[in-house]
Design a protein around this motif. Sequence first.
Motif, PDB file in Angstrom:
ATOM      1  N   CYS A 224       0.888  -1.223   0.005  1.00 28.77           N
ATOM      2  CA  CYS A 224       0.143  -0.053  -0.123  1.00 28.77           C
ATOM      3  C   CYS A 224       0.823   1.200  -0.026  1.00 28.77           C
ATOM      4  CB  CYS A 224      -0.860   0.068   1.162  1.00 28.77           C
ATOM      5  SG  CYS A 224      -2.041   1.360   1.168  1.00 28.77           S
ATOM      6  N   LEU A 225       0.833   1.946  -1.156  1.00 29.02           N
ATOM      7  CA  LEU A 225       1.787   3.215  -1.112  1.00 29.02           C
ATOM      8  C   LEU A 225       1.106   4.297  -0.490  1.00 29.02           C
ATOM      9  CD1 LEU A 225       2.357   3.389  -5.117  1.00 29.02           C
ATOM     10  CD2 LEU A 225       3.859   2.814  -3.163  1.00 29.02           C
ATOM     11  N   MET A 226      -0.150   4.162  -0.340  1.00 27.33           N
ATOM     12  CA  MET A 226      -0.797   5.266   0.916  1.00 27.33           C
ATOM     13  C   MET A 226      -0.177   5.169   2.241  1.00 27.33           C
ATOM     14  SD  MET A 226      -4.577   6.214   1.605  1.00 27.33           S
ATOM     15  CE  MET A 226      -5.198   4.534   2.023  1.00 27.33           C
ATOM     16  N   GLU A 227       0.022   4.068   2.859  1.00 27.04           N
ATOM     17  CA  GLU A 227       0.460   3.770   4.076  1.00 27.04           C
ATOM     18  C   GLU A 227       1.938   4.128   4.220  1.00 27.04           C
ATOM     19  OE1 GLU A 227      -0.681  -0.063   5.434  1.00 27.04           O
ATOM     20  OE2 GLU A 227      -2.660   0.541   5.530  1.00 27.04           O
ATOM     21  N   ILE A 228       2.548   3.745   3.072  1.00 29.87           N
ATOM     22  CA  ILE A 228       4.279   4.136   3.262  1.00 29.87           C
ATOM     23  C   ILE A 228       4.381   5.563   3.056  1.00 29.87           C
ATOM     24  CG2 ILE A 228       6.204   3.826   1.872  1.00 29.87           C
ATOM     25  CD1 ILE A 228       5.130   1.109   0.825  1.00 29.87           C
ATOM     26  N   HIS A 229       3.433   6.221   2.257  1.00 29.47           N
ATOM     27  CA  HIS A 229       3.567   7.626   2.084  1.00 29.47           C
ATOM     28  C   HIS A 229       3.146   8.398   3.189  1.00 29.47           C
ATOM     29  CE1 HIS A 229       2.107  11.643   1.063  1.00 29.47           C
ATOM     30  NE2 HIS A 229       3.276  11.946   0.421  1.00 29.47           N
ATOM     31  N   ALA A 230       2.108   7.815   3.975  1.00 27.38           N
ATOM     32  CA  ALA A 230       1.695   8.486   5.119  1.00 27.38           C
ATOM     33  C   ALA A 230       3.043   8.415   6.245  1.00 27.38           C
ATOM     34  CB  ALA A 230       0.568   7.883   5.669  1.00 27.38           C
ATOM     35  N   GLN A 231       3.427   7.329   6.357  1.00 24.06           N
ATOM     36  CA  GLN A 231       4.792   6.871   7.138  1.00 24.06           C
ATOM     37  C   GLN A 231       5.743   8.010   6.882  1.00 24.06           C
ATOM     38  OE1 GLN A 231       6.133   2.803   7.532  1.00 24.06           O
ATOM     39  NE2 GLN A 231       8.150   3.610   7.633  1.00 24.06           N
ATOM     40  N   TRP A 232       6.047   8.467   5.558  1.00 26.18           N
ATOM     41  CA  TRP A 232       7.256   9.190   5.243  1.00 26.18           C
ATOM     42  C   TRP A 232       6.927  10.550   5.685  1.00 26.18           C
ATOM     43  CZ3 TRP A 232       6.786  13.067   1.391  1.00 26.18           C
ATOM     44  CH2 TRP A 232       7.885  13.629   1.095  1.00 26.18           C
ATOM     45  N   TYR A 233       5.576  11.027   5.360  1.00 19.77           N
ATOM     46  CA  TYR A 233       5.019  12.354   5.509  1.00 19.77           C
ATOM     47  C   TYR A 233       4.843  12.772   7.132  1.00 19.77           C
ATOM     48  CZ  TYR A 233       2.096  16.337   4.622  1.00 19.77           C
ATOM     49  OH  TYR A 233       1.566  17.806   4.451  1.00 19.77           O
ATOM     50  N   GLY A 234       4.689  11.711   7.677  1.00 19.53           N
ATOM     51  CA  GLY A 234       4.900  12.049   9.255  1.00 19.53           C
ATOM     52  C   GLY A 234       3.885  12.670  10.149  1.00 19.53           C
ATOM     53  N   GLU A 235       2.484  12.548   9.593  1.00 17.48           N
ATOM     54  CA  GLU A 235       1.620  13.376  10.339  1.00 17.48           C
ATOM     55  C   GLU A 235       0.990  12.432  11.225  1.00 17.48           C
ATOM     56  OE1 GLU A 235      -2.049  16.170   9.985  1.00 17.48           O
ATOM     57  OE2 GLU A 235      -1.105  15.547   8.107  1.00 17.48           O
ATOM     58  N   TRP A 236       1.195  12.377  12.627  1.00 17.58           N
ATOM     59  CA  TRP A 236       0.769  11.264  13.570  1.00 17.58           C
ATOM     60  C   TRP A 236      -0.652  11.711  14.052  1.00 17.58           C
ATOM     61  CZ3 TRP A 236       2.170   6.408  14.404  1.00 17.58           C
ATOM     62  CH2 TRP A 236       1.537   5.840  15.520  1.00 17.58           C
ATOM     63  N   SER A 237      -1.467  10.784  13.895  1.00 22.73           N
ATOM     64  CA  SER A 237      -2.737  10.965  14.626  1.00 22.73           C
ATOM     65  C   SER A 237      -2.904  10.380  16.087  1.00 22.73           C
ATOM     66  CB  SER A 237      -3.871  10.241  13.860  1.00 22.73           C
ATOM     67  OG  SER A 237      -5.119  10.142  14.437  1.00 22.73           O
ATOM     68  N   THR A 238      -2.940  11.162  17.097  1.00 24.10           N
ATOM     69  CA  THR A 238      -2.898  10.823  18.320  1.00 24.10           C
ATOM     70  C   THR A 238      -4.455   9.834  18.882  1.00 24.10           C
ATOM     71  OG1 THR A 238      -3.774  12.784  19.128  1.00 24.10           O
ATOM     72  CG2 THR A 238      -1.417  12.489  19.409  1.00 24.10           C
ATOM     73  N   TYR A 239      -5.249  10.174  17.970  1.00 27.13           N
ATOM     74  CA  TYR A 239      -6.523   9.435  18.120  1.00 27.13           C
ATOM     75  C   TYR A 239      -6.565   8.104  17.691  1.00 27.13           C
ATOM     76  CZ  TYR A 239     -11.747   8.646  17.999  1.00 27.13           C
ATOM     77  OH  TYR A 239     -12.922   8.102  18.185  1.00 27.13           O
ATOM     78  N   TRP A 240      -5.965   7.827  16.495  1.00 26.84           N
ATOM     79  CA  TRP A 240      -6.064   6.542  15.787  1.00 26.84           C
ATOM     80  C   TRP A 240      -4.819   5.922  16.086  1.00 26.84           C
ATOM     81  CZ3 TRP A 240     -10.473   5.022  14.332  1.00 26.84           C
ATOM     82  CH2 TRP A 240     -11.680   5.753  13.736  1.00 26.84           C
TER      83      TRP A 240
END
Length: 286
Positions: A224-240
Motif C-alpha cells: 500500500c503506497l498510501m500507508e508508506i507515504h503517510a509514514q514518510w509524511y509523518g503526520e501522526w494521529s493521536t486519536y487513531w
Amino acid sequence: MDIAEYCWWGSGGNEPPPNLKTKKQLSEMGLSPIAPVGVIHTRKYYLYLYDSDNPQSVKSKRQCSSKQLENLAKQREKQGKIRRYREWYESWGKLEIDRVDAVKTAKNYLENKNQYVILDTETTGLNEAEIVEIAIIDLDGKTLLNTLVKPRILIPPEVIKIHGITNEMVADSPSFSEVHSTIVEVLKDKKVLIWNRQFDISILNYCRNIHKLPSFKLSDRSECLMEIHAQWYGEWSTYWHKYKWQPLCSEHRALSDCLAALNVIKIMAADSDTIEYPEGVEPLDE
C-alpha cells in the motif's frame, strides 16, 4: 542506642546539632548509616538522623578501586545514552526512523523496478462497486494497461462528478470478464503497488467474484503506497495511533493516479535515508 526527637531546621524549636546528619548528607560525606541517634517526625514520614562523629552510628563507605570507578563512569554514560535516546525517540525520533524506513522502501522499488508495477482503478462507488476503469504502469512510467470497463450497473451522478467517467463513455467498453485475462497477464510474476491497497483489492475481488473468475492473488504480493507515504509524511494521529493518510493529488483517473503514485515514490526516494540525530543523541547498539 537511644533516639532523641528533634524539630525541623529553622522551626525555632529543638533543632538537631550540626553533627547529626540525614542519610543523604552522610552519602555526600562518604559515610554510610549504621544506627540512628535522632529523629524528626513529619506528617508523612520519619526523618532519621545519624551522628557523623560516632562510629556506632556511622561508618566510612568502602572506597572503590580505580577500575570500579571507571566501570561506574561507563555505566552512568551508558544509562545517560539510553535515557537521551529514549527521550528523543518518544518526542519525535520514531517519526524520523519511520521516515527513513519509508525512504529506503521507495529506493528499493526504483532499484528493483523490474519487479514492480503500479495499479489503480476507478469505480461506481465504494460499497459493492464495480470497476469502470483500470490502469497498470511499470516504474519507468510505461503504460501496460489502460482501459475503460463497462460495469453491470449504472455509474451514479455523484460518482461521475468525482472521476468524470460517464455511462456513455463506458457503453462500448469491454466488460470486466473480458479484461480479466489481460490483467492476469500484465500482473504475472510482479509485485503490485497500489495507492489504497485495501480498497482496490476488495473491488477487484468483488468484480471477479460476480463474474466467477479466478483470483489475482494480490494479498501476498502487493503493498500500500498510501500507508508508506503517510509514514514518510509523518503526520501522526493521536486519536487513531497511526499516521494520517494524505491525498493523492491527481485527476481521479486510473492512469493519472498511477503516474501520480509513481511520482510520490520518486519524491520519497530522493529524500535522505540517513537518520538525523540531534546533538547528544546517538543510536543504540543492537
